[in-house]
Design a protein around this motif. Structure first.
Motif, PDB file in Angstrom:
ATOM      1  N   TYR A 269       0.867  -1.180   0.000  1.00  0.00           N
ATOM      2  CA  TYR A 269       0.000   0.000   0.000  1.00  0.00           C
ATOM      3  C   TYR A 269       0.902   1.227   0.000  1.00  0.00           C
ATOM      4  CZ  TYR A 269      -3.400   3.440   1.723  1.00  0.00           C
ATOM      5  OH  TYR A 269      -4.190   4.559   1.889  1.00  0.00           O
ATOM      6  N   ASP A 270       0.847   1.990  -1.082  1.00  0.00           N
ATOM      7  CA  ASP A 270       1.811   3.082  -1.258  1.00  0.00           C
ATOM      8  C   ASP A 270       1.560   4.292  -0.361  1.00  0.00           C
ATOM      9  OD1 ASP A 270      -0.409   4.154  -2.471  1.00  0.00           O
ATOM     10  OD2 ASP A 270       0.491   4.343  -4.460  1.00  0.00           O
ATOM     11  N   GLN A 271       0.464   4.261   0.419  1.00  0.00           N
ATOM     12  CA  GLN A 271       0.196   5.328   1.382  1.00  0.00           C
ATOM     13  C   GLN A 271       0.230   4.802   2.814  1.00  0.00           C
ATOM     14  OE1 GLN A 271      -0.169   8.589   0.386  1.00  0.00           O
ATOM     15  NE2 GLN A 271       0.355   7.744  -1.622  1.00  0.00           N
ATOM     16  N   GLY A 272       0.714   3.568   2.987  1.00  0.00           N
ATOM     17  CA  GLY A 272       0.673   2.924   4.295  1.00  0.00           C
ATOM     18  C   GLY A 272       1.956   3.078   5.086  1.00  0.00           C
ATOM     19  N   GLU A 273       2.198   2.104   5.987  1.00  0.00           N
ATOM     20  CA  GLU A 273       3.416   2.092   6.776  1.00  0.00           C
ATOM     21  C   GLU A 273       4.626   1.825   5.871  1.00  0.00           C
ATOM     22  OE1 GLU A 273       3.552   2.896   9.911  1.00  0.00           O
ATOM     23  OE2 GLU A 273       1.383   3.085  10.130  1.00  0.00           O
ATOM     24  N   THR A 274       5.809   2.009   6.417  1.00  0.00           N
ATOM     25  CA  THR A 274       7.029   1.953   5.598  1.00  0.00           C
ATOM     26  C   THR A 274       7.158   0.640   4.839  1.00  0.00           C
ATOM     27  OG1 THR A 274       8.127   3.368   7.221  1.00  0.00           O
ATOM     28  CG2 THR A 274       9.523   2.220   5.643  1.00  0.00           C
ATOM     29  N   THR A 275       6.997  -0.492   5.534  1.00  0.00           N
ATOM     30  CA  THR A 275       7.171  -1.775   4.854  1.00  0.00           C
ATOM     31  C   THR A 275       6.056  -2.027   3.835  1.00  0.00           C
ATOM     32  OG1 THR A 275       6.202  -2.754   6.858  1.00  0.00           O
ATOM     33  CG2 THR A 275       8.576  -2.958   6.577  1.00  0.00           C
ATOM     34  N   GLN A 276       4.866  -1.464   4.053  1.00  0.00           N
ATOM     35  CA  GLN A 276       3.796  -1.559   3.062  1.00  0.00           C
ATOM     36  C   GLN A 276       4.169  -0.788   1.800  1.00  0.00           C
ATOM     37  OE1 GLN A 276       0.587  -0.114   5.693  1.00  0.00           O
ATOM     38  NE2 GLN A 276      -0.472  -2.047   5.299  1.00  0.00           N
ATOM     39  N   ARG A 277       4.806   0.363   1.974  1.00  0.00           N
ATOM     40  CA  ARG A 277       5.232   1.170   0.824  1.00  0.00           C
ATOM     41  C   ARG A 277       6.350   0.481   0.048  1.00  0.00           C
ATOM     42  NH1 ARG A 277       4.594   7.524   2.223  1.00  0.00           N
ATOM     43  NH2 ARG A 277       2.797   7.365   3.622  1.00  0.00           N
ATOM     44  N   ILE A 278       7.276  -0.126   0.789  1.00  0.00           N
ATOM     45  CA  ILE A 278       8.359  -0.867   0.123  1.00  0.00           C
ATOM     46  C   ILE A 278       7.778  -2.019  -0.689  1.00  0.00           C
ATOM     47  CG2 ILE A 278      10.373  -2.341   0.519  1.00  0.00           C
ATOM     48  CD1 ILE A 278      10.965  -0.610   3.009  1.00  0.00           C
ATOM     49  N   ALA A 279       6.868  -2.786  -0.075  1.00  0.00           N
ATOM     50  CA  ALA A 279       6.243  -3.920  -0.770  1.00  0.00           C
ATOM     51  C   ALA A 279       5.474  -3.451  -2.001  1.00  0.00           C
ATOM     52  CB  ALA A 279       5.320  -4.675   0.184  1.00  0.00           C
ATOM     53  N   ALA A 280       4.767  -2.323  -1.890  1.00  0.00           N
ATOM     54  CA  ALA A 280       3.999  -1.800  -3.024  1.00  0.00           C
ATOM     55  C   ALA A 280       4.906  -1.427  -4.188  1.00  0.00           C
ATOM     56  CB  ALA A 280       3.170  -0.596  -2.578  1.00  0.00           C
ATOM     57  N   ALA A 281       6.011  -0.742  -3.884  1.00  0.00           N
ATOM     58  CA  ALA A 281       6.947  -0.331  -4.936  1.00  0.00           C
ATOM     59  C   ALA A 281       7.607  -1.544  -5.587  1.00  0.00           C
ATOM     60  CB  ALA A 281       8.004   0.595  -4.347  1.00  0.00           C
ATOM     61  N   LEU A 282       8.008  -2.520  -4.760  1.00  0.00           N
ATOM     62  CA  LEU A 282       8.627  -3.730  -5.299  1.00  0.00           C
ATOM     63  C   LEU A 282       7.648  -4.512  -6.154  1.00  0.00           C
ATOM     64  CD1 LEU A 282      10.971  -5.752  -5.443  1.00  0.00           C
ATOM     65  CD2 LEU A 282      10.151  -6.741  -3.288  1.00  0.00           C
ATOM     66  N   PHE A 283       6.408  -4.642  -5.675  1.00  0.00           N
ATOM     67  CA  PHE A 283       5.419  -5.442  -6.401  1.00  0.00           C
ATOM     68  C   PHE A 283       5.067  -4.785  -7.738  1.00  0.00           C
ATOM     69  CE2 PHE A 283       1.161  -7.490  -6.954  1.00  0.00           C
ATOM     70  CZ  PHE A 283       1.615  -8.795  -6.971  1.00  0.00           C
ATOM     71  N   GLU A 284       5.012  -3.461  -7.751  1.00  0.00           N
ATOM     72  CA  GLU A 284       4.743  -2.758  -9.000  1.00  0.00           C
ATOM     73  C   GLU A 284       5.843  -3.034 -10.024  1.00  0.00           C
ATOM     74  OE1 GLU A 284       4.004   1.809 -10.693  1.00  0.00           O
ATOM     75  OE2 GLU A 284       4.393   1.455  -8.561  1.00  0.00           O
ATOM     76  N   ALA A 285       7.090  -3.118  -9.553  1.00  0.00           N
ATOM     77  CA  ALA A 285       8.221  -3.337 -10.457  1.00  0.00           C
ATOM     78  C   ALA A 285       8.263  -4.762 -10.995  1.00  0.00           C
ATOM     79  CB  ALA A 285       9.526  -3.018  -9.739  1.00  0.00           C
ATOM     80  N   ILE A 286       7.834  -5.736 -10.205  1.00  0.00           N
ATOM     81  CA  ILE A 286       7.966  -7.145 -10.608  1.00  0.00           C
ATOM     82  C   ILE A 286       6.657  -7.749 -11.091  1.00  0.00           C
ATOM     83  CG2 ILE A 286       9.908  -7.517  -9.035  1.00  0.00           C
ATOM     84  CD1 ILE A 286       7.991  -8.831  -7.080  1.00  0.00           C
ATOM     85  N   GLN A 287       5.598  -6.952 -11.143  1.00  0.00           N
ATOM     86  CA  GLN A 287       4.300  -7.445 -11.593  1.00  0.00           C
ATOM     87  C   GLN A 287       4.275  -7.548 -13.115  1.00  0.00           C
ATOM     88  OE1 GLN A 287       1.086  -5.304  -9.777  1.00  0.00           O
ATOM     89  NE2 GLN A 287      -0.441  -6.147 -11.161  1.00  0.00           N
ATOM     90  N   GLY A 288       3.547  -8.533 -13.626  1.00  0.00           N
ATOM     91  CA  GLY A 288       3.379  -8.670 -15.063  1.00  0.00           C
ATOM     92  C   GLY A 288       4.382  -9.576 -15.744  1.00  0.00           C
ATOM     93  N   TYR A 289       5.314 -10.141 -14.977  1.00  0.00           N
ATOM     94  CA  TYR A 289       6.275 -11.081 -15.551  1.00  0.00           C
ATOM     95  C   TYR A 289       5.644 -12.478 -15.651  1.00  0.00           C
ATOM     96  CZ  TYR A 289      10.044  -7.686 -15.344  1.00  0.00           C
ATOM     97  OH  TYR A 289      10.822  -6.577 -15.558  1.00  0.00           O
ATOM     98  N   THR A 290       6.043 -13.217 -16.663  1.00  0.00           N
ATOM     99  CA  THR A 290       5.498 -14.577 -16.841  1.00  0.00           C
ATOM    100  C   THR A 290       5.900 -15.479 -15.689  1.00  0.00           C
ATOM    101  OG1 THR A 290       5.650 -14.303 -19.239  1.00  0.00           O
ATOM    102  CG2 THR A 290       5.353 -16.544 -18.404  1.00  0.00           C
ATOM    103  N   TYR A 291       7.180 -15.410 -15.295  1.00  0.00           N
ATOM    104  CA  TYR A 291       7.702 -16.241 -14.212  1.00  0.00           C
ATOM    105  C   TYR A 291       8.291 -15.356 -13.121  1.00  0.00           C
ATOM    106  CZ  TYR A 291       7.465 -19.631 -18.013  1.00  0.00           C
ATOM    107  OH  TYR A 291       7.030 -20.404 -19.071  1.00  0.00           O
TER     108      TYR A 291
END
Length: 308
Positions: free
Chosen positions: A102-124
């Motif tokens: 969650y990009d408006q949440g706590e720090t680790t939620q923001r880190i997870a959101a940014a990472l997931f956005e970068a790695i989303q959409g890959y086949t594997y």
């Protein structure tokens, strides 16, 4: 190779927090590899560094198959690794239990959101993961049961086991689970430990990742130095847990990957003051040591082994 900053966060007391990504090739988003999300996952980050080094060499040699993009993120938690703390340094939360973030949440939620956005959409998607209790494993692929799991593709890694895990409600925030829900074929790779970078298991894990990429048509790569297994499909509920009923110093005779027979002594628990053997831990069944506890001090009812 392109080195880019996936996420950046300014800190008032330390250097800027950065998550770096290394991209290879161009075209279809084919594979994303994520390394350390916890501060003690040194082995996982090391494996990623070796993958980056070798991919860079293959790229120079023209051995990346055109039309495919590979992304490697070696570390998502450098702050915690710098101070040797497993979870996020400020509030002890686990980034791997914050997805999709969650990009408006706590720090680790923001880190997870940014990472997931970068790695989303890959086949594997491959995550180099670690278990929640300290120990050594048989190298294996672990997949969360979501209804979208692909065990046939998991067998292409050539590891001894493909282990299926039935998620509990709080496991729906894991990267593996969310990757699958968002249409990525996700695999958690357990290389055997966390702290060590030496040894055959670590080198074999690097080869395993390249074997998978070759078999998926992403790279031109052949290596016969690591074993290639016909993976056995295993449900985690089939593993037999071996617990110690007493506390003390654990002296192991059997380790991960060892074959055991029913009734064979696997370890002793020793009185820390008198040095006497309080009890011998015997194998309850025939099988292979899938997991072995790797701390010398054990408390009562600790799972010290899991047998496949």
């Amino acid at each position: 190779m392109k080195n880019e900053i996936i996420f950046r966060m300014e800190s008032p007391f330390r250097d800027t927090f950065r998550i770096q990504g290394f991209r290879f090739g161009e075209g279809e988003k084919s594979l994303a590899l994520v390394g350390a999300m916890r501060g003690n996952e040194i082995q996982q980050q090391y494996i990623c560094s070796q993958v980056i080094n070798r991919l860079a060499a293959l790229e120079k040699e023209g051995r990346l198959v055109p039309g495919h993009e590979i992304l490697v993120v070696p570390s998502a938690n450098p702050f915690s690794m710098n101070i040797e703390k497993r979870f996020w340094a400020m509030d002890n939360t686990d980034i791997n239990r914050m997805f999709p973030g969650y990009d408006q949440g706590e720090t680790t939620q923001r880190i997870a959101a940014a990472l997931f956005e970068a790695i989303q959409g890959y086949t594997y998607g491959i995550q180099l993961a670690s278990f929640y209790v300290p120990g050594d494993f048989v190298p294996h692929v672990r997949i969360t049961r979501t209804g979208y799991e692909d065990t046939a593709t998991a067998a292409l890694f050539g590891l001894p086991f493909v282990c299926l895990y039935k998620p509990l409600p709080f496991d729906t925030t894991l990267l593996n689970y969310n990757w699958q829900i968002w249409n990525t074929k996700a695999f958690s790779l357990y290389s055997g430990g966390n702290d060590t970078v030496e040894g055959k298991d670590v080198a074999d894990c690097v080869h395993t990742i390249f074997r998978f990429m070759h078999r998926r048509g992403l790279i031109d790569y052949t290596d016969y130095s690591s074993p290639d297994y016909n993976s056995r499909l295993l449900d985690e509920e089939e593993l037999v847990s071996v617990r110690t009923p007493v506390s003390g110093i654990l002296y192991k005779m059997k380790h991960a990957c060892d074959v055991v027979k029913k009734g064979e002594v696997m370890a002793s628990v020793i009185d820390p003051y008198y040095g006497q053997v309080l009890m011998e831990i015997q194998a309850p069944t025939n099988g292979i040591v899938f997991f072995a506890h790797n701390k010398s001090l054990v408390l009562q009812n600790t799972v010290v082994y899991k047998i496949a």
